[in-house]
Design an enzyme around this catalytic site. Sequence first.
Site, PDB file in Angstrom:
ATOM      1  N   GLU A 170      31.337  40.391  30.664  1.00 42.50           N
ATOM      2  CA  GLU A 170      31.416  41.595  31.484  1.00 42.50           C
ATOM      3  C   GLU A 170      30.945  41.310  32.906  1.00 42.50           C
ATOM      4  O   GLU A 170      30.355  42.163  33.563  1.00 42.50           O
ATOM      5  CB  GLU A 170      30.600  42.711  30.834  1.00 42.50           C
ATOM      6  N   GLY A 171      31.209  40.090  33.379  1.00 40.28           N
ATOM      7  CA  GLY A 171      30.818  39.736  34.730  1.00 40.28           C
ATOM      8  C   GLY A 171      31.083  38.262  34.982  1.00 40.28           C
ATOM      9  O   GLY A 171      31.593  37.545  34.136  1.00 40.28           O
TER      10      GLY A 171
END
Length: 315
Positions: A170-171
């Site tokens: 998620e990043g």
Amino acid sequence: MIINSNRGKIAAALNDSINSQLYKRLLLQNHFASQLGKNLRSNSSEMGTKFSAKSAFLFLGILLNLAFKTKAGSIVIYWGQDGREGTLTTGHCDPASNGCQKVSNGIRNCQNQGVKVMLSIGGGTSGYTLTSDAEARGVAEYLWNNFLDGRSNSRPLGDAVLDGIDFDIEGGQLHYVALATRLSELSRGGRKVYLTAAPQCPFPDEWLDDALQTGLFDYVYIQFYNNRPCEYSTINPKKFKDSWNRWTSSVPAQKFFVGLPASQQAAGSGYVGANILKSQVLPFVKGSSKYGGVMLWNKYHDDQNGYSSQIRDSV
């Protein structure tokens, strides 16, 4: 082996019942990640790769997956965000003192029962990244040597050989194709490395789309919560159905799971009552040959709500 923290997350899943194919996913925390990042950087010289400080994105844990033995679906449950959930076989462990090596016997015991044991990386926190394809390949080799079928003197989980890697990304920068590709290359001619992913439901996924399009991933757990444009709603079920159809038709993975919160308190949005899931959602998603089951967030909320026991016979 539950390590609590307010930062980061790393996932693991433990089989609750082989016959019902209920999964539990244990989320360990940043303490393990921090120590593992130190190990990764201290071992970078022997891999011929220099890792940046931020490459310690490895919020690592164990994800134990039952092999698909029938056409029935399975349930995946995130486990470890609450100390009231219980422990994973051997309880808490401290990686700084090599205390997590004691879980090797538990890992092998699960594997002997047909449970695939996966390592999960990433999490819903900021501050982790891969700065280049070369760094990604180096991380893949570190994972191979320290958790999979490679060799190292510093294996955090002892001599047990895990079955694969789960991407809960998620990043970070977009070098996950190189990471997945190298992991796949390392397994050629030997023990297969299973790859799984847990993307958000908006399509395409911001971080993992390129990696998912490689066709290297076996299972995909789609998070249909905290994402209102693609969550299920009785008022407008079409948005969920369109999203599910797009995922299963656009991503070349073997099986897809519907990710949901296990109670109304488990997430900001996206909760679907058990009766609605059984009567409206499951009949639809089971129409896909790529249907794999249901993923729930999380074990504590499932214990409080009894969600998995309500849907088990229908999944």
